[in-house]
Scaffold this active site. Structure first.
Site, short mmCIF file in Angstrom:
data_model
loop_
_atom_site.label_atom_id
_atom_site.label_comp_id
_atom_site.label_asym_id
_atom_site.label_seq_id
_atom_site.Cartn_x
_atom_site.Cartn_y
_atom_site.Cartn_z
N LYS A 53 0.85 -1.21 0.00
CA LYS A 53 0.00 0.00 0.00
C LYS A 53 0.88 1.26 0.00
CE LYS A 53 -3.84 -2.30 2.35
NZ LYS A 53 -4.55 -2.59 3.60
N GLN A 97 -4.18 -0.80 9.69
CA GLN A 97 -4.25 -2.17 9.17
C GLN A 97 -4.88 -3.09 10.23
OE1 GLN A 97 -3.66 -3.06 6.11
NE2 GLN A 97 -3.76 -5.27 6.29
N ASP A 120 -10.63 3.72 4.37
CA ASP A 120 -11.07 2.33 4.43
C ASP A 120 -12.60 2.22 4.40
OD1 ASP A 120 -9.48 0.10 4.46
OD2 ASP A 120 -8.98 0.24 6.59
N1 GUN Z 1 -6.85 -6.15 6.60
C1 GUN Z 1 -7.24 -6.91 5.55
N2 GUN Z 1 -7.91 -6.15 4.65
C2 GUN Z 1 -7.94 -4.91 5.15
C3 GUN Z 1 -8.49 -3.67 4.67
O1 GUN Z 1 -9.09 -3.59 3.59
N3 GUN Z 1 -8.31 -2.60 5.48
C4 GUN Z 1 -7.67 -2.69 6.67
N4 GUN Z 1 -7.54 -1.58 7.39
N5 GUN Z 1 -7.15 -3.81 7.13
C5 GUN Z 1 -7.28 -4.90 6.37
#
Ligand code: GUN
Length: 302
Positions: A53, A97, A120
């Site tokens: 990311k 995350q 998100d």
């Molecule tokens: N962990 C797995 N997928 C995601 C996501 O789309 N966002 C976040 N913040 N954590 C994740």
């Protein structure tokens, strides 16, 4: 034989649009879109996601900031970091995350992110705006937003008369996916682990979206001939056929047997996966334009 929906190529086209939008914003305002990603602890898979990311954010010309915190981080320390990023005008998107280590309360952390920086799409304000059909001022969770782009590429923007079935009811995916499909006028069923007669319900779907987290659970006789199948699962399974101890990635649907029945299907890897990061970048550029009081120059295709 089904058309294989190319998530990588679609994600690349979203990233191109994000790059252009990011460059235009910097040229006019002298400010880059800013994305802060927070990771707590040392789960290897989460670190790999977060690194990709942050890397993609740099490639999009963003101000990309990564906060890597030790597993013993306290709730107060994490909350203080979110507050400082909320207050920082150079940061337009904040992503924490998940999952967080067990001693931390993720819900209160997520809800402390300013809704306009919640790239998100997990804040209740953004979930509420999506439920109310407001896609103009809210932010939509990245994986469903990306899956929806793939659905629209296959069916166009109006899904009137089509039955959609989403297997999975999580806040991160199933619920927002169902809202997006409903917003596009399809007739939506949300199925989950307590649903009876799951194969029969799935066989009614013109658009079948699987997010169950079980390798190849959806079988050929669950799929209506001619359906579009969107596979959101990413499961690592043993692959002794490659070499003893090797693994491979599979989705939640039995791809090989379903591709002869469906009209269109997403592969794993290379389907929904690449779209998630692309939509995170799109959400960040959208948040940056809104912070500058401007309309984001991205197609509203989700
Ligand atoms: N962990 C797995 N997928 C995601 C996501 O789309 N966002 C976040 N913040 N954590 C994740």
């Amino acid at each position: 034989m089904a058309i294989v929906i190319d998530g990588k190529a679609t994600a690349d086209s979203v990233i191109d649009a994000v790059n252009q939008a990011s460059a235009m914003l910097e040229e006019r305002r002298g400010a880059k879109p800013g994305l802060a990603v927070i990771i707590v602890g040392d789960d290897a898979a989460s670190h790999a996601y977060v690194n990709s990311k942050s890397k993609m954010a740099r490639e999009c010309g963003f101000n990309s900031v990564q906060h890597t915190l030790p597993v013993e981080t306290t709730q107060q320390e994490l909350a203080a970091l979110v507050t400082s990023l909320n207050d920082d005008p150079s940061i337009h998107g904040i992503l924490v995350q998940l999952p967080l280590p067990k001693h931390l309360n993720s819900e209160s952390i997520i809800q402390s992110i300013l809704p306009e920086k919640d790239v998100d799409g997990l804040h209740v304000v953004n979930a509420g705006k999506l439920a109310a059909g407001d896609l103009e001022t809210g932010l939509v969770s990245c994986t469903p937003a990306g899956a929806m782009v793939l659905v629209r590429r296959t069916h166009g923007g109006d899904l009137s008369g089509l039955n959609a079935v989403v297997i999975g009811r999580s806040n991160l995916f199933g619920k927002p996916m169902a809202q997006l499909l409903l917003n596009a006028n399809s007739t939506v069923t949300i199925a989950h682990s307590r649903t009876k007669n799951l194969p029969a319900i799935c066989r009614n779907a013109d658009i079948l979206v699987a997010a169950v987290g079980h390798p190849e659970m959806v079988k050929a006789d669950w799929v209506k001939p001619g359906a579009t199948v969107i596979d959101v699962g990413i499961n690592r399974v043993p692959a002794p056929e490659k070499e003893e101890g090797k693994t491979r990635l599979v989705g939640d649907v039995a791809y090989e047997e379903i591709k002869t029945i469906a009209a269109a299907i997403t592969p794993v890897p290379g389907g929904v996966g690449p779209m998630t990061i692309a939509m995170l970048m799109a959400n960040t550029v959208i948040a940056a334009y809104r912070a500058a009081g401007e309309k984001p120059p991205l197609p509203g295709f989700w």
